[in-house]
Structure formats: C-alpha cells, structure tokens
Design an enzyme around this catalytic site. Structure first.
Site, PDB file in Angstrom:
ATOM      1  N   GLN A  71       9.153  48.351 -11.778  1.00 21.34           N
ATOM      2  CA  GLN A  71       9.481  46.931 -11.701  1.00 21.34           C
ATOM      3  C   GLN A  71       9.939  46.386 -13.054  1.00 21.34           C
ATOM      4  O   GLN A  71       9.734  47.025 -14.108  1.00 21.34           O
ATOM      5  CB  GLN A  71       8.241  46.152 -11.242  1.00 21.34           C
ATOM      6  CG  GLN A  71       7.777  46.504  -9.842  1.00 21.34           C
ATOM      7  CD  GLN A  71       6.567  45.667  -9.436  1.00 21.34           C
ATOM      8  OE1 GLN A  71       5.486  46.181  -9.225  1.00 21.34           O
ATOM      9  NE2 GLN A  71       6.752  44.362  -9.361  1.00 21.34           N
ATOM     10  N   HIS A  72      10.549  45.216 -13.027  1.00 20.85           N
ATOM     11  CA  HIS A  72      10.765  44.318 -14.164  1.00 20.85           C
ATOM     12  C   HIS A  72      11.852  44.739 -15.151  1.00 20.85           C
ATOM     13  O   HIS A  72      12.237  43.911 -15.981  1.00 20.85           O
ATOM     14  CB  HIS A  72       9.463  44.136 -14.983  1.00 20.85           C
ATOM     15  CG  HIS A  72       8.230  43.928 -14.186  1.00 20.85           C
ATOM     16  ND1 HIS A  72       8.109  42.983 -13.197  1.00 20.85           N
ATOM     17  CD2 HIS A  72       7.043  44.587 -14.214  1.00 20.85           C
ATOM     18  CE1 HIS A  72       6.900  43.045 -12.668  1.00 20.85           C
ATOM     19  NE2 HIS A  72       6.232  44.005 -13.254  1.00 20.85           N
ATOM     20  N   ASP A 226       8.048  49.571  -7.214  1.00 20.29           N
ATOM     21  CA  ASP A 226       7.278  50.772  -6.881  1.00 20.29           C
ATOM     22  C   ASP A 226       5.929  50.443  -6.258  1.00 20.29           C
ATOM     23  O   ASP A 226       5.452  51.171  -5.377  1.00 20.29           O
ATOM     24  CB  ASP A 226       7.111  51.655  -8.112  1.00 20.29           C
ATOM     25  CG  ASP A 226       6.523  50.934  -9.301  1.00 20.29           C
ATOM     26  OD1 ASP A 226       6.252  51.609 -10.303  1.00 20.29           O
ATOM     27  OD2 ASP A 226       6.326  49.711  -9.242  1.00 20.29           O
TER      28      ASP A 226
END
Ligand SMILES: Nc1ncnc2c1ncn2[C@@H]1O[C@H](COP(=O)(O)OP(=O)(O)O)[C@@H](O)[C@H]1O
Ligand SMILES: O=C(CO)[C@@H](O)[C@H](O)COP(=O)(O)O
Length: 465
Positions: A71-72, A226
């Site tokens: 992520q991110h 994820d």
C-alpha cells in the site's frame, strides 16, 4: 475449468498464483524478488512481475487477473505517462515531518479522521506528496498523475492506455490520505494541500468491477492493497483479526462500518469486498527475525529452535524491535533496544526468544488497538513469511493470549487478488466461496508477564544517530 491469476507485488518480492476460478485451487505459481530500499523504480516492479508471470507459465490461458500490492507507495507519472522519480514506499520515513505539518495545517488529528479516516504518518501517500512538493519542486511540477503500486501494474498490464485509464479500488485508495472510506469520494482538497496542485487520480472501481483488460482479452480486476487482499484471500469475516508478519507487521479486521481513531494507531481503511478494514501496521516484523538470524549466525529454523529452548520471558531480556524506526507507535527516528542483559541472559537462546517475543509484543499492542475501537477479536489468523516459524506461531499464541489459526503456507494476498479476479469473471454480489484448507490451530499457555515486561521498557529507546 476457467483459470484466474492473482498478483502480490509486495515490498520484498512479486508473487503470482494461477487458480481454478471455481475452487481457488492453486495450479501454478511464480516468484521474483524486488530491489532493497524504501524507494524503488516502478519499472523494477514491472520487470519482477514479468519474471514471476513467466515463472508461473504465463497468463495466456487465464480469463481474469487482479493485482494486489504494497500500500501507499507514491507513483508519480508525467503527462506522457512516464515515471517522474522512483516511488517512495510505505516504509520510507523521510515524510515524517510533512505528516506533522499536514496535521497542524488541517487543525489537528480529528479533522483528518473525519475527512479520510486516518491521521497522517510518513507511510501515507499524502505525506510523501508534501515531501515531494518541498524537497523536489521540479518533480512535483512535472507530476500529472499519482497512483499506487498496484494501480501502476494494473495499468501496465492493460498496455498503459493513457492517464485517464488509471484505476484503483476502495481498499488501496483508503491508504492515500486523500480518499474517504465514509463518502467513497476523493478529497482533492487534501491532495492539493499535500502536493500543491491537482493531478489525475485513478478511478475508484467497485470490488468486482473491471475497468481494463489485457491485450490477451483477460479481464483486469480493480486489484487492491495487500492487506485487503489478504483478508479476501483468507475469507476473513467479522470477529477475525488477521495478523500478518511479513516486511510489515499488520493487525487488521473486517468491519461493517468505517472506523476512526484520533490517536492515529488504527487506520480506518476500506476492504476489498465493499466493507471496511481497521488496521494497525508496524514497520518492524519479519525483518526483526532476519536481523536476529544475522546476529546469531543461524537460519530461521535454528532461530526458532533456539527461541523455543529458552523460557518464556527470556529471563527478563527484552528486545524492543524499532530497528527501522517505528510507525505504530509513531516513532520514525527510534532505534531498537535490548534491556535486561545479564550474565544469565546473555546467550543465543535468550536473544532469539527476546527477538521473537519483542516483535510479537508490538503486534499484540496492535491487536489491542483494534480491539479498543470495539472491533471484536474472536479468532487470530496468522499469515506472512514469518508465520512459517514454529516459534512465531507458539509465542504469538502465548503473547496474544489466544489460539492462532495458521493456514498452510501460501501467498494469501495473491490468492485474494485471484479471488477478486474470479469474482469479476463470475459477477454477483459476493465473491466465489473458496474454501481455506490446511488450517492448523496453535494454542499455548498465555504469558501476560511477557507483555507487562515489554510495556515497562518499550519507551526506553535511543534516536537514530
Ligand atoms: N521460516 C521463517 N521464519 C521466519 N521468517 C521467515 C521464514 N521464512 C521467511 N521468512 C521471512 O518472511 C519475510 C517475507 O515474508 P513476506 O510475507 O513474503 O513479505 P512481504 O509480503 O512483506 O514481501 C522475509 O523477511 C523472510 O526472511
Ligand atoms: O503499509 C502497510 C499497510 O498500511 C503495509 O502492510 C504495506 O502494505 C506493505 O506490506 P508488505 O510488503 O509487508 O506485505
């Protein structure tokens, strides 16, 4: 028997699974490593994905594909769709001050929780955009679109058909800091607060909506982050808490309503099914054990045996695991520490035990934070690379004070992406029922004294030099 494929483009590697769309049985797999570091060129992820796909026998015979990913990550594209600079990852902490500035500029943590369900920390994309604005203004000015790692790979699999074709899902969008799980809308005011100007953002698709397809004709699902992928791959339901011990440490649960935590410990993310995913993440997890193996010169199997040969509590020896700084608690400049070192405890077995116990105590604090928001914690599902360790499984049960259910070793993020692909293929209101096999429950005698000892010293750390 239609086949579907799922991808997990995580921090350390790319995993591909090809599954029977009806049963979820894995028929082929592939793997490729990613470069080290907290900033990575997205082309390296693309190269690894191609390698993993080839290792899985290709995708010519699959009917649908979906991508799960770390992520991110901040993927900046220019107006031509070229990458502006290497992506800053979730575990890069250079935007820690930017996070504090953004909190102040909006009037504190509560307005952020109200707006997007989270309080900015260095992991979240919006803080990385603010860092880019201030540290690399020319790159910020060249940025015409911003997407996430899984969005970028989905877009490349579709042939990179222009910035307006970028798509994402609720789960990963909810980790940006400029999309609201409550409203389901982008908060472009917060994007602009960060980066300094508006950009093209991926269209947020529904959980089983296909916005793109591959040149082969295979449908592409929206993909997801994820952790939402892992929850989908495990079939997690209310009452389950997924504890993942990979590069990141994660405790997350499935909730029917959005949550907000003004302390910032719990991020109120969305999941991959249309529900919500309250989540606590730590920077330090499996790599704490990697470091312990290096210090002791042993394999993971030998570390596990050593840890289990020492008594619970390691005679008072405690390892505070902030080896990469820490996200939860928000201590980006902290370092790890060892306390209680005595002649009696200065030995490999006690150090191995302290490494496992310290890492898991950090995750026990994470589970407590999820529970404190009213999320029921009835079953712990333990996954991630470190769940392969017998010591991790047994000590996790003892420290958490609950039995832990461990599915057979597998790639559950990629399985969740494949399940999403099967859902896109089949349609319907819910994903196909894919039974989880080989779940082993481990129950050990609770050791509350270990957590109490850890709590008494976890604040005693030195800052990074
Ligand atoms: N038997 C084991 N015991 C402990 N850690 C392990 C074991 N096998 C793999 N690992 C660790 O698991 C990590 C990889 O886990 P994984 O969930 O694939 O990570 P990510 O998805 O974050 O890339 C690595 O740090 C690796 O050293
Ligand atoms: O930042 C988070 C969740 O907020 C991490 O969970 C990343 O998504 C990386 O995950 P792994 O590489 O450890 O799977």
């Amino acid at each position: 028997m239609p086949l579907v494929a799922g991808v997990d483009s995580s921090t350390q590697s790319c995993k591909v699974v090809v599954c029977d769309a009806e049963t979820g049985v894995v028929v082929r797999t592939g793997h490729a490593s990613h470069p080290e570091g907290t900033e990575v060129a997205p082309e390296a992820w693309w190269d690894a994905l191609q390698t993993a796909i080839a290792a899985a026998g290709g995708l010519d015979d699959v009917a649908a594909v979906a991508v799960g990913g770390q992520q991110h990550g901040m993927v900046c594209l220019d107006s031509s769709g070229d990458v502006v600079r290497p992506a800053l990852l979730w575990n890069d902490t250079r935007s820690a001050q930017a996070a504090l500035d953004l909190i102040d500029e909006l009037g504190g943590p509560q307005p952020w929780v109200d707006a997007v369900g989270l309080v900015p920390v260095a992991s979240f994309t919006v803080t990385k955009l603010r860092w880019l604005r201030d540290a690399e203004p020319d790159n910020a000015a060249r940025t015409a679109a911003v997407c996430l790692p899984h969005d970028y790979l989905t877009w490349r699999l579709a042939g990179a058909p222009g910035l307006d074709a970028l798509v994402t899902d609720r789960g990963d969008a909810s980790g940006t800091g400029y999309w609201s799980p409550s409203s389901g809308e982008y908060r472009r005011d917060l994007l602009t607060l960060g980066l300094g100007h508006d950009v093209v953002l991926p269209r947020v698709l529904g959980p089983a909506e296909s916005g793109l397809s591959m040149p082969s004709g295979a449908l592409l699902g929206p993909g997801t982050g994820d952790n939402a992928g892992a929850a989908l791959g495990l079939g997690a339901v209310a009452g389950d808490v997924v504890v993942s011990i990979g590069t990141s440490g994660v405790a997350c649960a499935v909730a029917d309503a959005p949550v907000g935590d003004v302390t910032g410990a719990v991020a109120g993310f969305a999941d991959a099914t249309g529900r919500f995913l309250p989540l606590v993440a730590t920077l330090n997890a499996a790599r704490v054990l990697d470091a312990a193996c290096r210090m002791l010169g042993v394999s993971h199997e030998e570390l596990s045996e050593l840890a289990l040969s020492a008594p619970a509590g390691a005679g008072g020896l405690v390892l505070v695991p902030y080896l990469e700084g820490e996200r939860t608690p928000n201590k980006p400049d902290a370092t790890g520490a060892i306390h209680g070192l005595r002649l009696e405890t200065a030995n490999p077995a006690y150090l191995a035990r302290a490494a496992v116990e310290g890492m898991i105590c950090g995750l026990a604090d994470a589970v407590d934070a999820v529970r404190a928001l009213g999320t029921p914690v009835e079953r712990i599902i333990l996954v991630g690379g470190a769940a392969r360790s017998r010591a991790v499984r047994e000590i996790a049960s003892a420290v958490l004070g609950l039995p832990v259910s461990v599915p057979e070793p597998g790639e559950y993020v990629a399985r969740g992406a494949a399940r999403q692909a099967a859902w896109v293929l089949a349609g319907g209101a819910e994903p196909p029922q894919w039974p989880l096999s080989g779940v082993v429950s481990t129950e050990a005698e609770a050791t509350p004294s270990v957590r109490a000892r850890y709590a008494s010293v976890r604040e005693l750390t030195a800052s990074r030099p």
